[in-house]
Design a protein around this motif. Structure first.
Motif, mmCIF file in Angstrom:
data_model
loop_
_atom_site.group_PDB
_atom_site.id
_atom_site.type_symbol
_atom_site.label_atom_id
_atom_site.label_comp_id
_atom_site.label_asym_id
_atom_site.label_seq_id
_atom_site.Cartn_x
_atom_site.Cartn_y
_atom_site.Cartn_z
ATOM 1 N N PRO A 171 1.432 -0.675 -0.187
ATOM 2 C CA PRO A 171 -0.297 0.014 0.071
ATOM 3 C C PRO A 171 0.881 1.110 -0.160
ATOM 4 O O PRO A 171 0.478 2.358 -0.374
ATOM 5 N N GLY A 213 1.118 1.951 -3.591
ATOM 6 C CA GLY A 213 0.124 2.133 -4.268
ATOM 7 C C GLY A 213 -0.257 0.737 -5.019
ATOM 8 O O GLY A 213 -1.072 0.797 -6.187
ATOM 9 N N MET A 262 -7.135 -1.424 1.951
ATOM 10 C CA MET A 262 -7.597 -0.328 0.879
ATOM 11 C C MET A 262 -8.422 0.767 1.909
ATOM 12 O O MET A 262 -7.637 1.698 1.411
ATOM 13 N N ALA A 263 -8.366 0.344 3.089
ATOM 14 C CA ALA A 263 -9.829 1.495 3.824
ATOM 15 C C ALA A 263 -8.592 2.480 4.674
ATOM 16 O O ALA A 263 -8.898 3.757 4.625
ATOM 17 N N GLU A 264 -8.199 1.649 4.725
ATOM 18 C CA GLU A 264 -6.860 2.453 5.986
ATOM 19 C C GLU A 264 -6.293 2.998 5.434
ATOM 20 O O GLU A 264 -5.870 4.003 5.669
ATOM 21 N N LEU A 265 -5.793 2.416 4.256
ATOM 22 C CA LEU A 265 -4.951 3.588 3.346
ATOM 23 C C LEU A 265 -5.735 5.076 2.367
ATOM 24 O O LEU A 265 -5.119 6.107 2.983
ATOM 25 N N THR A 266 -6.884 4.856 2.448
ATOM 26 C CA THR A 266 -8.047 5.567 1.868
ATOM 27 C C THR A 266 -8.471 6.660 3.077
ATOM 28 O O THR A 266 -8.971 7.742 3.117
ATOM 29 N N ALA A 279 -10.994 5.340 4.422
ATOM 30 C CA ALA A 279 -12.792 5.160 4.073
ATOM 31 C C ALA A 279 -13.048 4.238 5.175
ATOM 32 O O ALA A 279 -12.213 3.814 5.953
#
Length: 104
Positions: free
Chosen positions: A8, A11, A21-25, A27
């Motif tokens: 991540p 990317g 992915m949620a932690e990265l964004t 969201a």
């Protein structure tokens, strides 16, 4: 077991890890799976508004079997011709002299 780990920080995601992915964004971790409906106008509307839409999974494997057949049989044929030419070539002067000295 052959899939590399997601990275991540760069990317790069090789498999969907929703929590990562949620932690990265920043969201919420939500998995949305939609399939394309036959309503073309609705899909065009989604595209215009930037809403992602799915499509059925399809596997496209290349079928190069005929190409491989021609390649390998052609190489075998060319090799056979070259071998024939080497075997039918008359002996050189050096080879004749060596054969003559062995018989003595």
């Amino acid at each position: 077991m052959f899939t590399p780990d997601n990275r991540p920080d760069k990317g790069e995601f090789y498999f969907p890890d929703v929590k990562q992915m949620a932690e990265l964004t920043g969201a919420q971790p939500v998995w949305v799976e939609a399939t394309m409906e036959p309503e073309y106008i609705r899909m065009m509307d989604y595209e215009a508004r930037g809403i992602p839409f799915g499509r059925p999974a399809e596997v496209n494997l290349r079928n190069n079997h005929a190409q491989y057949i021609f390649t390998w049989y052609g190489l075998a044929f060319a090799t056979s011709i070259m071998m024939y030419l080497v075997m039918k070539k008359p002996a050189s002067d050096v080879v004749r002299r060596v054969r003559a000295t062995r018989t003595l």
